[in-house]
Write a protein that holds these residues in place. Sequence first.
Motif, short mmCIF file in Angstrom:
data_model
loop_
_atom_site.label_atom_id
_atom_site.label_comp_id
_atom_site.label_asym_id
_atom_site.label_seq_id
_atom_site.Cartn_x
_atom_site.Cartn_y
_atom_site.Cartn_z
N GLU A 154 0.82 -1.20 0.00
CA GLU A 154 0.00 0.00 0.00
C GLU A 154 0.86 1.25 0.00
O GLU A 154 0.49 2.25 -0.60
CB GLU A 154 -0.97 -0.03 1.17
N SER A 155 2.01 1.20 0.68
CA SER A 155 2.96 2.30 0.60
C SER A 155 4.30 1.86 1.17
O SER A 155 4.38 0.92 1.97
CB SER A 155 2.46 3.55 1.35
N MET A 156 5.33 2.54 0.72
CA MET A 156 6.68 2.35 1.25
C MET A 156 7.42 3.67 1.01
O MET A 156 7.07 4.42 0.10
CB MET A 156 7.39 1.15 0.63
N THR A 157 8.44 3.92 1.80
CA THR A 157 9.18 5.16 1.62
C THR A 157 9.91 5.14 0.28
O THR A 157 10.19 4.07 -0.28
CB THR A 157 10.21 5.37 2.74
N PHE A 158 10.25 6.33 -0.20
CA PHE A 158 11.00 6.42 -1.45
C PHE A 158 12.32 5.67 -1.35
O PHE A 158 12.72 4.99 -2.29
CB PHE A 158 11.25 7.90 -1.81
N LEU A 159 13.02 5.80 -0.22
CA LEU A 159 14.31 5.13 -0.07
C LEU A 159 14.16 3.60 -0.11
O LEU A 159 14.98 2.91 -0.71
CB LEU A 159 15.01 5.57 1.21
N ALA A 160 13.11 3.08 0.53
CA ALA A 160 12.88 1.63 0.49
C ALA A 160 12.55 1.19 -0.94
O ALA A 160 13.05 0.16 -1.42
CB ALA A 160 11.75 1.26 1.44
N TYR A 161 11.73 1.97 -1.64
CA TYR A 161 11.38 1.66 -3.02
C TYR A 161 12.63 1.66 -3.90
O TYR A 161 12.84 0.76 -4.71
CB TYR A 161 10.35 2.67 -3.53
N ARG A 162 13.47 2.66 -3.71
CA ARG A 162 14.71 2.76 -4.48
C ARG A 162 15.60 1.54 -4.25
O ARG A 162 16.17 0.99 -5.19
CB ARG A 162 15.46 4.04 -4.11
N GLU A 163 15.71 1.10 -3.00
CA GLU A 163 16.51 -0.09 -2.69
C GLU A 163 15.93 -1.33 -3.37
O GLU A 163 16.67 -2.14 -3.93
CB GLU A 163 16.61 -0.31 -1.18
#
Length: 185
Positions: A91-100
């Motif tokens: 449903e959501s994740m931080t930008f940094l987590a998504y980037r990783e």
Amino acid sequence: MSAFSWTMRGRCWRLGHDVPHMGGVVPMRIVSEMRHDPAQIVPHLFEETDPGFHLRCRPGDIIVAGRNFGMGPKMQGYIAMQALGLGLVCESMTFLAYREAIGIGLPVLTDCTDATQACATGDELEVDFRSGRFVNHSQGLERRFPPVPPALHEILEAGGTTGWLRRWWARQQAEAALDSDATQE
């Protein structure tokens, strides 16, 4: 490693909201020790939230998580998920987590409103990460979520940023060799 596929079909592993990377996805010690070898990380995937997960999941299975998945810019859990051939819908994740996650080459859809309400652990899911199509075959429902942005397609298809850089470097070397041959003629 098998060829990349935009569509995955497998069992659902549903998680709740606010699953942190350290302590939820992998134990803090795995991150602290800076492990990057999938063989050393896989046995610890979801160890604190679902012991033995790595023994029960199969390639093509899809983790469906709620809001704020994988809080913290760490990659070890995504390394393990990618090595196991899993996909991630949240449903959501931080930008940094998504980037990783993208950098590791993990197929992931984020900003998937109410995704956890569309499935239960054990349901048979099919997800097309390129189009955002989400099908729950067990419940007979289909949803559309935001797809992986086109700018990230090549990175995922290459297995993450390392694979993309290898491809880029090989192209550079090939072009340099052609240029060298052309100047020698």
